[in-house]
Design a protein around this motif. Structure first.
Motif, mmCIF file in Angstrom:
data_model
loop_
_atom_site.group_PDB
_atom_site.id
_atom_site.type_symbol
_atom_site.label_atom_id
_atom_site.label_comp_id
_atom_site.label_asym_id
_atom_site.label_seq_id
_atom_site.Cartn_x
_atom_site.Cartn_y
_atom_site.Cartn_z
ATOM 1 N N UNK A 35 0.798 -1.010 -0.092
ATOM 2 C CA UNK A 35 -0.223 -0.045 -0.082
ATOM 3 C C UNK A 35 0.888 1.235 0.061
ATOM 4 N N UNK A 36 1.978 1.142 0.818
ATOM 5 C CA UNK A 36 2.737 2.329 0.893
ATOM 6 C C UNK A 36 3.276 2.588 -0.511
ATOM 7 N N UNK A 37 3.817 1.588 -1.130
ATOM 8 C CA UNK A 37 4.584 1.905 -2.501
ATOM 9 C C UNK A 37 3.867 2.354 -3.699
ATOM 10 N N UNK A 38 2.700 1.798 -3.358
ATOM 11 C CA UNK A 38 1.447 2.093 -4.118
ATOM 12 C C UNK A 38 0.785 3.565 -4.272
ATOM 13 N N UNK A 39 0.964 4.205 -3.054
ATOM 14 C CA UNK A 39 0.153 5.253 -2.705
ATOM 15 C C UNK A 39 0.210 6.419 -3.533
ATOM 16 N N UNK A 40 1.523 6.728 -4.357
ATOM 17 C CA UNK A 40 1.453 8.013 -5.097
ATOM 18 C C UNK A 40 1.226 7.430 -6.622
ATOM 19 N N UNK A 41 0.863 6.343 -6.878
ATOM 20 C CA UNK A 41 0.375 5.869 -8.193
ATOM 21 C C UNK A 41 -1.082 5.702 -8.365
ATOM 22 N N UNK A 42 -1.573 5.041 -7.409
ATOM 23 C CA UNK A 42 -2.775 4.362 -7.552
ATOM 24 C C UNK A 42 -3.975 4.945 -6.383
ATOM 25 N N UNK A 43 -5.092 4.809 -6.543
ATOM 26 C CA UNK A 43 -6.282 5.180 -5.669
ATOM 27 C C UNK A 43 -6.168 4.330 -4.431
ATOM 28 N N UNK A 44 -7.151 4.582 -3.598
ATOM 29 C CA UNK A 44 -7.311 3.733 -2.363
ATOM 30 C C UNK A 44 -7.611 2.511 -2.560
ATOM 31 N N UNK A 45 -8.633 2.256 -3.318
ATOM 32 C CA UNK A 45 -9.362 0.897 -3.510
ATOM 33 C C UNK A 45 -8.188 -0.054 -4.304
ATOM 34 N N UNK A 46 -7.299 0.527 -5.141
ATOM 35 C CA UNK A 46 -6.303 -0.269 -5.646
ATOM 36 C C UNK A 46 -5.109 -0.389 -4.845
ATOM 37 N N UNK A 72 -7.392 -15.216 6.151
ATOM 38 C CA UNK A 72 -6.697 -14.099 7.240
ATOM 39 C C UNK A 72 -6.276 -12.928 6.085
ATOM 40 N N UNK A 73 -5.702 -13.553 4.921
ATOM 41 C CA UNK A 73 -5.203 -12.791 4.277
ATOM 42 C C UNK A 73 -6.087 -11.674 3.367
ATOM 43 N N UNK A 74 -7.329 -12.397 3.302
ATOM 44 C CA UNK A 74 -8.330 -11.413 2.919
ATOM 45 C C UNK A 74 -8.984 -10.460 3.813
ATOM 46 N N UNK A 75 -8.634 -10.634 4.927
ATOM 47 C CA UNK A 75 -9.049 -9.515 5.958
ATOM 48 C C UNK A 75 -7.831 -8.556 6.103
ATOM 49 N N UNK A 76 -6.480 -9.134 6.398
ATOM 50 C CA UNK A 76 -5.450 -8.506 6.910
ATOM 51 C C UNK A 76 -4.809 -7.692 5.637
ATOM 52 N N UNK A 77 -4.907 -8.217 4.366
ATOM 53 C CA UNK A 77 -4.235 -7.538 3.291
ATOM 54 C C UNK A 77 -4.845 -6.398 2.885
ATOM 55 N N UNK A 78 -6.129 -6.214 2.671
ATOM 56 C CA UNK A 78 -6.938 -4.761 2.324
ATOM 57 C C UNK A 78 -6.563 -3.784 3.764
ATOM 58 N N UNK A 79 -6.663 -4.162 4.614
ATOM 59 C CA UNK A 79 -6.634 -3.351 5.708
ATOM 60 C C UNK A 79 -5.192 -2.954 5.974
ATOM 61 N N UNK A 80 -4.197 -3.504 5.875
ATOM 62 C CA UNK A 80 -2.803 -3.106 6.077
ATOM 63 C C UNK A 80 -2.494 -2.385 4.769
ATOM 64 N N UNK A 81 -3.098 -2.798 3.628
ATOM 65 C CA UNK A 81 -2.893 -2.073 2.413
ATOM 66 C C UNK A 81 -3.000 -0.653 2.314
ATOM 67 N N UNK A 82 -4.438 -0.382 2.991
ATOM 68 C CA UNK A 82 -4.952 0.832 3.265
ATOM 69 C C UNK A 82 -4.086 1.552 4.258
ATOM 70 N N UNK A 83 -3.583 1.028 5.217
ATOM 71 C CA UNK A 83 -2.707 1.652 6.357
ATOM 72 C C UNK A 83 -1.645 1.980 5.609
ATOM 73 N N UNK A 84 -0.952 1.436 4.859
ATOM 74 C CA UNK A 84 0.334 1.814 4.164
ATOM 75 C C UNK A 84 -0.060 2.996 3.258
ATOM 76 N N UNK A 85 -0.995 3.061 2.594
ATOM 77 C CA UNK A 85 -1.507 4.072 1.497
ATOM 78 C C UNK A 85 -1.686 5.288 2.523
ATOM 79 N N UNK A 86 -2.281 5.399 3.733
ATOM 80 C CA UNK A 86 -2.529 6.259 4.532
ATOM 81 C C UNK A 86 -1.484 7.068 5.031
ATOM 82 N N UNK A 87 -0.399 6.107 5.681
ATOM 83 C CA UNK A 87 0.780 6.550 6.231
ATOM 84 C C UNK A 87 1.713 7.245 4.963
ATOM 85 N N UNK A 88 1.449 7.068 3.681
ATOM 86 C CA UNK A 88 2.340 7.801 2.715
ATOM 87 C C UNK A 88 1.481 9.210 2.270
#
Length: 206
Positions: free
Chosen positions: A65-76, A115-131
């Motif tokens: 999520x952090x690496x994609x933050x400047x390139x894609x939207x939140x859903x991506x 668990x990946x289907x729960x944690x994956x999107x949540x932490x992807x968003x967390x990384x996106x928000x951090x950036x």
């Protein structure tokens, strides 16, 4: 005076960004899955559990999520986190099946994949928000990453009775806000928020 033209991204361009994001995060997740499987044989004693802990695996989705933050939207970014986490599970158990003694029954892989289907999107968003540029969201993103290590610290201390591993996870909980926060206020708020996050996650998942 003519108004400046509004440039609207083409649907195909948006689709290409999504495809590139998911493909790259999936490939990275596969590689990390294999590496975490190998790391279990490299790490001594109870330390080998660190390699495939939920906290360590959540870092993959956060990083995606952090690496994609400047390139894609939140859903991506959420989709990228899901791809990274799911691919990590596939890579880990796929390598176990092909190069080791097999993955055994399907219960453990299916649980981790769920668990990946729960944690994956949540932490992807967390990384996106951090950036991002919103301080409150940056604090929540950091607290989520730090908090998952706090949850592991509780589990290592109270259930597995592995004190060194518990202290290591606790140290990560503290270091994540201190090293990754942008301001003193942000670091303090992220650290304070990570503590209840740790307890809440432990009650929910363990």
């Amino acid at each position: 005076m003519n108004a400046s033209p509004v440039i609207t991204p083409l649907p195909g361009a948006r689709g290409g960004v999504w495809a590139g994001a998911t493909a790259s995060t999936f490939a990275g997740g596969l590689l990390l899955g294999v590496l975490t499987n190998l790391a279990q044989s490299w790490l001594p004693g109870a330390w080998n559990q660190i390699a495939n802990s939920g906290a360590v695996w959540s870092v993959a989705a956060f990083a995606a999520g952090a690496l994609l933050a400047r390139r894609v939207s939140l859903p991506a970014a959420a989709a990228g986190g899901l791809c990274a986490e799911a691919a990590l599970v596939i890579g880990y158990y796929g390598y176990a099946e092909v190069a080791r003694d097999g993955m055994g029954d399907m219960q453990a892989p299916l649980i981790w994949l769920g668990m990946a289907f729960i944690a994956g999107p949540l932490f992807g968003v967390a990384g996106f928000w951090w950036r991002g540029s919103v301080p409150r969201r940056r604090v929540i993103g950091l607290a989520a990453l730090a908090g998952v290590f706090g949850t592991e610290a509780i589990h290592y201390a109270w259930v597995l009775h592995h004190a060194p591993q518990a202290w290591t996870c606790l140290a990560v909980l503290v270091l994540v806000p201190l090293l990754m926060g942008r301001t003193h206020k942000e670091r303090a708020l992220a650290l304070l928020t990570a503590v209840p996050f740790s307890l809440l996650a432990y009650l929910i998942f363990y």
